[in-house]
Design a protein around this motif. Structure first.
Motif, PDB file in Angstrom:
ATOM      1  N   ASP A  86       0.836  -1.203   0.000  1.00 37.19           N
ATOM      2  CA  ASP A  86       0.000   0.000   0.000  1.00 37.19           C
ATOM      3  C   ASP A  86       0.873   1.257   0.000  1.00 37.19           C
ATOM      4  O   ASP A  86       1.698   1.459   0.904  1.00 37.19           O
ATOM      5  CB  ASP A  86      -0.920  -0.002   1.232  1.00 37.19           C
ATOM      6  N   ASP A 119       4.019  -6.756   5.772  1.00 37.66           N
ATOM      7  CA  ASP A 119       2.565  -6.875   5.638  1.00 37.66           C
ATOM      8  C   ASP A 119       2.232  -8.337   5.317  1.00 37.66           C
ATOM      9  O   ASP A 119       3.088  -9.076   4.827  1.00 37.66           O
ATOM     10  CB  ASP A 119       2.104  -5.946   4.491  1.00 37.66           C
ATOM     11  N   ASP A 167       0.205   4.524   0.367  1.00 41.31           N
ATOM     12  CA  ASP A 167       0.014   5.506   1.444  1.00 41.31           C
ATOM     13  C   ASP A 167       0.624   5.015   2.763  1.00 41.31           C
ATOM     14  O   ASP A 167       1.208   5.800   3.519  1.00 41.31           O
ATOM     15  CB  ASP A 167      -1.479   5.815   1.652  1.00 41.31           C
ATOM     16  N   THR A 168       0.463   3.718   3.024  1.00 42.84           N
ATOM     17  CA  THR A 168       1.052   3.149   4.242  1.00 42.84           C
ATOM     18  C   THR A 168       2.571   3.284   4.182  1.00 42.84           C
ATOM     19  O   THR A 168       3.223   3.640   5.171  1.00 42.84           O
ATOM     20  CB  THR A 168       0.649   1.660   4.389  1.00 42.84           C
ATOM     21  N   SER A 205      -4.137  -6.802   9.286  1.00 43.86           N
ATOM     22  CA  SER A 205      -5.456  -6.348   9.716  1.00 43.86           C
ATOM     23  C   SER A 205      -6.260  -7.505  10.306  1.00 43.86           C
ATOM     24  O   SER A 205      -7.287  -7.297  10.938  1.00 43.86           O
ATOM     25  CB  SER A 205      -6.206  -5.732   8.533  1.00 43.86           C
ATOM     26  N   ARG A 206      -5.796  -8.723  10.080  1.00 43.87           N
ATOM     27  CA  ARG A 206      -6.441  -9.882  10.717  1.00 43.87           C
ATOM     28  C   ARG A 206      -5.679 -10.186  11.996  1.00 43.87           C
ATOM     29  O   ARG A 206      -4.585 -10.744  11.948  1.00 43.87           O
ATOM     30  CB  ARG A 206      -6.411 -11.078   9.771  1.00 43.87           C
ATOM     31  N   LEU A 210       3.581   6.885   4.893  1.00 39.73           N
ATOM     32  CA  LEU A 210       3.440   7.204   6.317  1.00 39.73           C
ATOM     33  C   LEU A 210       4.563   6.568   7.128  1.00 39.73           C
ATOM     34  O   LEU A 210       5.180   7.224   7.971  1.00 39.73           O
ATOM     35  CB  LEU A 210       2.076   6.714   6.826  1.00 39.73           C
ATOM     36  N   ASN A 230      -1.162   1.258  15.333  1.00 41.48           N
ATOM     37  CA  ASN A 230      -1.090   2.246  16.401  1.00 41.48           C
ATOM     38  C   ASN A 230       0.373   2.711  16.363  1.00 41.48           C
ATOM     39  O   ASN A 230       1.289   1.937  16.679  1.00 41.48           O
ATOM     40  CB  ASN A 230      -1.434   1.568  17.734  1.00 41.48           C
ATOM     41  N   LEU A 231       0.594   3.945  15.956  1.00 42.77           N
ATOM     42  CA  LEU A 231       1.960   4.387  15.654  1.00 42.77           C
ATOM     43  C   LEU A 231       2.865   4.404  16.883  1.00 42.77           C
ATOM     44  O   LEU A 231       4.065   4.117  16.773  1.00 42.77           O
ATOM     45  CB  LEU A 231       1.921   5.763  14.984  1.00 42.77           C
ATOM     46  N   PRO A 278      -5.021  -1.186  11.228  1.00 44.97           N
ATOM     47  CA  PRO A 278      -4.077  -0.102  11.006  1.00 44.97           C
ATOM     48  C   PRO A 278      -3.167   0.105  12.222  1.00 44.97           C
ATOM     49  O   PRO A 278      -3.598  -0.090  13.364  1.00 44.97           O
ATOM     50  CB  PRO A 278      -4.964   1.112  10.761  1.00 44.97           C
TER      51      PRO A 278
END
Lengths: 126, 178
Positions: B68, B110, B70-71, B141-142, B74, B165-166, B163
């Motif tokens: 991804d 990922d 955008d991920t 995400s699972r 970031l 937690n930064l 998503p």
């Protein structure tokens, strides 16, 4: 978070995520760039989702919903993350197209709301 | 150098790593991560073995494998701010080649990716004849217990839900890097 009927009830935005970005990114415009990039990409992804659903292509729908979910997480759009996850589940479980289209309509609505709130309440903080 | 100092700092660091971040404010979580960093730096200074190595030490290198865009953007931004040298790879099939090209400290991986899943990536690492000594943190995400266990069984060192937690991500990466 969703209830027994599958309705998503979480907060619109993940404030903890946004606070982290605000603290770490103080003094630069990275987050603004990320939100604007999301705005452009999300409309393309939602158009692709609409097309995939019309073609009844469940694999493609799942892949695009997953992408949109990831991008939504980056900007802290919590409810959108969960709606995209719910759409992924719907197509994976082979639910009828009507339910999936209804889910997409909700995604489009929440996406627009999330962007409005982000721009109004968070971009100005940086 | 008084060995008691090293012992005390190591003890503080261990206690901090056990401290649950549940219920802490964002500022407290960030401070916790920074104190852990400070402890790790202090250990490097007071530990004679680390002190010798410190001269040649550089930033910790992390390979982020996530399809991804955008991920990736970031994570590159956040992790660079946190002092890591970040190498990004959108395609896991290319990312797998980086494990011997670059002297990595950590891979942030990922699970759901086209071409190659995170599980396949982990399997390729396991079978690699010259597997370098890096740590693997898997994000997915699972995140039910069975998903976490499957990731750990596949050879990952730790798991984090997406998503991200930064603050949690920064703490986990610092723990793996130290």
């Amino acid at each position: 978070m969703s209830n027994k009927s599958g309705e998503v009830q979480s907060k619109l935005l993940n404030e903890e995520h946004l606070q982290f970005l605000t603290i770490v990114g103080e003094g630069d415009d990275f987050f603004e760039g990320l939100v604007l990039s999301f705005e452009g990409n999300s409309s393309k992804l939602m158009a692709s989702l609409e097309a995939a659903l019309e073609n009844q292509d469940s694999k493609e729908t799942e892949v695009i919903a997953h992408h949109l979910r990831g991008a939504s997480g980056s900007i802290g759009a919590q409810r959108l993350v969960e709606l995209c996850g719910a759409l992924e589940d719907l197509v994976r479980e082979g639910e009828n197209i009507g339910k999936a289209q209804k889910a997409l309509a909700e995604i489009q609505k929440i996406c627009a709301e999330s962007l409005v709130h982000l721009k109004k309440n968070w971009l100005g903080k940086k | 150098m008084n060995p008691k100092i090293l012992q005390l700092v190591q003890s503080i660091s261990e206690k901090l790593s056990k401290l649950s971040d549940a219920g802490l404010s964002m500022q407290a979580k960030l401070t916790l991560a920074e104190v852990q960093n400070d402890c790790n730096e202090l250990i490097k200074i007071v530990n004679p073995v680390e002190k010798e190595n410190r001269v040649t030490q550089s930033k910790k290198k992390i390979l982020v494998v996530d399809d991804d865009h955008d991920t990736q953007k970031l994570l590159r931004y956040i992790l660079t701010k946190k002092g890591f040298e970040v190498i990004s790879e959108l395609d896991p099939a290319i990312g797998i080649n980086r494990i011997t090209e670059v002297d990595l400290d950590i891979i942030l991986l990922d699970i759901m990716m086209p071409n190659m899943t995170g599980f396949e990536f982990l399997n390729r690492i396991k079978q690699h004849p010259m597997r370098p000594n890096f740590k693997v943190l898997v994000g997915s995400s699972r995140s039910y217990d069975r998903d976490r266990l499957a990731v750990l069984e596949a050879g990952a060192n730790d798991f984090i839900a997406k998503p991200y937690n930064l603050a949690e991500l920064a703490i986990k990466l610092n723990n793996l890097a130290s």
